[in-house]
Design a protein around this motif. Structure first.
Motif, PDB file in Angstrom:
ATOM      1  N   GLN A 135     -14.727 -69.019  80.850  1.00 27.36           N
ATOM      2  CA  GLN A 135     -14.109 -68.017  81.727  1.00 27.36           C
ATOM      3  C   GLN A 135     -13.495 -66.879  80.906  1.00 27.36           C
ATOM      4  OE1 GLN A 135     -11.462 -70.328  84.199  1.00 27.36           O
ATOM      5  NE2 GLN A 135     -13.134 -71.156  85.403  1.00 27.36           N
ATOM      6  N   PHE A 136     -12.860 -67.223  79.786  1.00 27.48           N
ATOM      7  CA  PHE A 136     -12.322 -66.216  78.865  1.00 27.48           C
ATOM      8  C   PHE A 136     -13.456 -65.307  78.392  1.00 27.48           C
ATOM      9  CE2 PHE A 136     -10.961 -65.878  74.127  1.00 27.48           C
ATOM     10  CZ  PHE A 136     -10.568 -64.564  74.276  1.00 27.48           C
ATOM     11  N   ALA A 137     -14.577 -65.898  78.004  1.00 23.14           N
ATOM     12  CA  ALA A 137     -15.722 -65.123  77.521  1.00 23.14           C
ATOM     13  C   ALA A 137     -16.245 -64.180  78.607  1.00 23.14           C
ATOM     14  CB  ALA A 137     -16.825 -66.062  77.046  1.00 23.14           C
ATOM     15  N   ALA A 138     -16.337 -64.686  79.825  1.00 21.52           N
ATOM     16  CA  ALA A 138     -16.821 -63.852  80.924  1.00 21.52           C
ATOM     17  C   ALA A 138     -15.901 -62.654  81.150  1.00 21.52           C
ATOM     18  CB  ALA A 138     -16.932 -64.692  82.192  1.00 21.52           C
ATOM     19  N   ASN A 139     -14.605 -62.874  81.081  1.00 19.52           N
ATOM     20  CA  ASN A 139     -13.644 -61.782  81.266  1.00 19.52           C
ATOM     21  C   ASN A 139     -13.647 -60.820  80.081  1.00 19.52           C
ATOM     22  OD1 ASN A 139     -12.645 -62.493  83.835  1.00 19.52           O
ATOM     23  ND2 ASN A 139     -11.375 -64.066  82.917  1.00 19.52           N
TER      24      ASN A 139
ATOM     25  N   ASP B  22      -5.231 -62.988  63.494  1.00 20.32           N
ATOM     26  CA  ASP B  22      -3.979 -62.292  63.803  1.00 20.32           C
ATOM     27  C   ASP B  22      -4.207 -61.003  64.594  1.00 20.32           C
ATOM     28  OD1 ASP B  22      -2.356 -64.227  62.613  1.00 20.32           O
ATOM     29  OD2 ASP B  22      -2.560 -63.299  60.636  1.00 20.32           O
ATOM     30  N   SER B  23      -5.186 -60.211  64.194  1.00 21.15           N
ATOM     31  CA  SER B  23      -5.410 -58.959  64.916  1.00 21.15           C
ATOM     32  C   SER B  23      -5.991 -59.216  66.309  1.00 21.15           C
ATOM     33  CB  SER B  23      -6.296 -58.005  64.111  1.00 21.15           C
ATOM     34  OG  SER B  23      -7.549 -58.576  63.864  1.00 21.15           O
ATOM     35  N   LEU B  24      -6.854 -60.204  66.432  1.00 21.63           N
ATOM     36  CA  LEU B  24      -7.377 -60.560  67.753  1.00 21.63           C
ATOM     37  C   LEU B  24      -6.266 -61.080  68.658  1.00 21.63           C
ATOM     38  CD1 LEU B  24     -10.630 -62.296  66.534  1.00 21.63           C
ATOM     39  CD2 LEU B  24     -10.564 -60.338  68.101  1.00 21.63           C
ATOM     40  N   SER B  25      -5.419 -61.932  68.116  1.00 23.34           N
ATOM     41  CA  SER B  25      -4.306 -62.485  68.873  1.00 23.34           C
ATOM     42  C   SER B  25      -3.377 -61.375  69.363  1.00 23.34           C
ATOM     43  CB  SER B  25      -3.543 -63.484  68.004  1.00 23.34           C
ATOM     44  OG  SER B  25      -2.449 -64.021  68.704  1.00 23.34           O
ATOM     45  N   LYS B  26      -3.075 -60.439  68.486  1.00 18.43           N
ATOM     46  CA  LYS B  26      -2.199 -59.317  68.855  1.00 18.43           C
ATOM     47  C   LYS B  26      -2.837 -58.502  69.984  1.00 18.43           C
ATOM     48  CE  LYS B  26       0.237 -55.426  66.609  1.00 18.43           C
ATOM     49  NZ  LYS B  26       0.657 -54.791  67.782  1.00 18.43           N
TER      50      LYS B  26
ATOM     51  N   THR C  38      -3.404 -70.411  74.426  1.00 21.26           N
ATOM     52  CA  THR C  38      -4.017 -71.635  73.913  1.00 21.26           C
ATOM     53  C   THR C  38      -5.530 -71.630  74.158  1.00 21.26           C
ATOM     54  OG1 THR C  38      -3.518 -72.856  75.946  1.00 21.26           O
ATOM     55  CG2 THR C  38      -1.917 -73.028  74.153  1.00 21.26           C
ATOM     56  N   ILE C  39      -5.976 -70.895  75.164  1.00 19.65           N
ATOM     57  CA  ILE C  39      -7.413 -70.766  75.416  1.00 19.65           C
ATOM     58  C   ILE C  39      -8.053 -69.986  74.275  1.00 19.65           C
ATOM     59  CG2 ILE C  39      -9.175 -69.850  76.982  1.00 19.65           C
ATOM     60  CD1 ILE C  39      -7.008 -70.233  79.239  1.00 19.65           C
ATOM     61  N   PHE C  40      -7.405 -68.915  73.856  1.00 15.40           N
ATOM     62  CA  PHE C  40      -7.894 -68.167  72.688  1.00 15.40           C
ATOM     63  C   PHE C  40      -7.896 -69.056  71.455  1.00 15.40           C
ATOM     64  CE2 PHE C  40      -6.454 -65.751  68.889  1.00 15.40           C
ATOM     65  CZ  PHE C  40      -7.679 -65.190  68.562  1.00 15.40           C
ATOM     66  N   ASP C  41      -6.821 -69.815  71.258  1.00 15.27           N
ATOM     67  CA  ASP C  41      -6.751 -70.718  70.093  1.00 15.27           C
ATOM     68  C   ASP C  41      -7.922 -71.692  70.080  1.00 15.27           C
ATOM     69  OD1 ASP C  41      -4.392 -69.514  69.238  1.00 15.27           O
ATOM     70  OD2 ASP C  41      -3.104 -71.026  70.173  1.00 15.27           O
ATOM     71  N   GLU C  42      -8.253 -72.247  71.227  1.00 12.90           N
ATOM     72  CA  GLU C  42      -9.375 -73.186  71.314  1.00 12.90           C
ATOM     73  C   GLU C  42     -10.695 -72.478  70.999  1.00 12.90           C
ATOM     74  OE1 GLU C  42     -11.781 -75.944  74.502  1.00 12.90           O
ATOM     75  OE2 GLU C  42      -9.696 -75.430  74.955  1.00 12.90           O
ATOM     76  N   ALA C  43     -10.859 -71.283  71.558  1.00  6.96           N
ATOM     77  CA  ALA C  43     -12.085 -70.517  71.303  1.00  6.96           C
ATOM     78  C   ALA C  43     -12.203 -70.161  69.828  1.00  6.96           C
ATOM     79  CB  ALA C  43     -12.100 -69.253  72.155  1.00  6.96           C
ATOM     80  N   PHE C  44     -11.087 -69.773  69.215  1.00  5.25           N
ATOM     81  CA  PHE C  44     -11.131 -69.400  67.802  1.00  5.25           C
ATOM     82  C   PHE C  44     -11.424 -70.626  66.933  1.00  5.25           C
ATOM     83  CE2 PHE C  44      -9.895 -67.698  63.715  1.00  5.25           C
ATOM     84  CZ  PHE C  44     -10.370 -66.402  63.801  1.00  5.25           C
ATOM     85  N   GLN C  45     -10.918 -71.769  67.333  1.00  4.98           N
ATOM     86  CA  GLN C  45     -11.218 -73.010  66.612  1.00  4.98           C
ATOM     87  C   GLN C  45     -12.714 -73.302  66.667  1.00  4.98           C
ATOM     88  OE1 GLN C  45      -9.192 -74.946  64.738  1.00  4.98           O
ATOM     89  NE2 GLN C  45     -10.941 -76.212  64.223  1.00  4.98           N
TER      90      GLN C  45
END
Length: 75
Positions: A23-27, A42-46, A59-66
């Protein structure tokens, strides 16, 4: 050459899935300002913290980045 995070994220798109990363990817696909060439956590998170109202939890971003890092280590 390593894929950007955005390139990886687009491989996770699946409109039929209820997976939060999908869902994150779709958005993110519709986010015109998304840093499409970035590989840096860090820059993506910001960017996401400041601009991604479509992301209900970092945490969804964290999972995707992992997942992104795991795929890169497999290559």
């Amino acid at each position: 050459m390593r894929k950007s995070f955005y390139q990886f994220l687009m491989t996770q798109r699946n409109p039929e899935s209820h997976d939060e990363v999908a869902q994150f990817a779709a958005n993110a696909f519709f986010d015109q300002g998304f840093p499409k060439l970035d590989q840096n956590y860090d820059s993506l998170s910001k960017y996401l913290e400041e601009n991604a109202g479509y992301l209900p939890s970092m945490t969804i971003f964290d999972e995707a980045f992992q997942r992104y890092q795991e795929q890169a280590s497999e290559l």
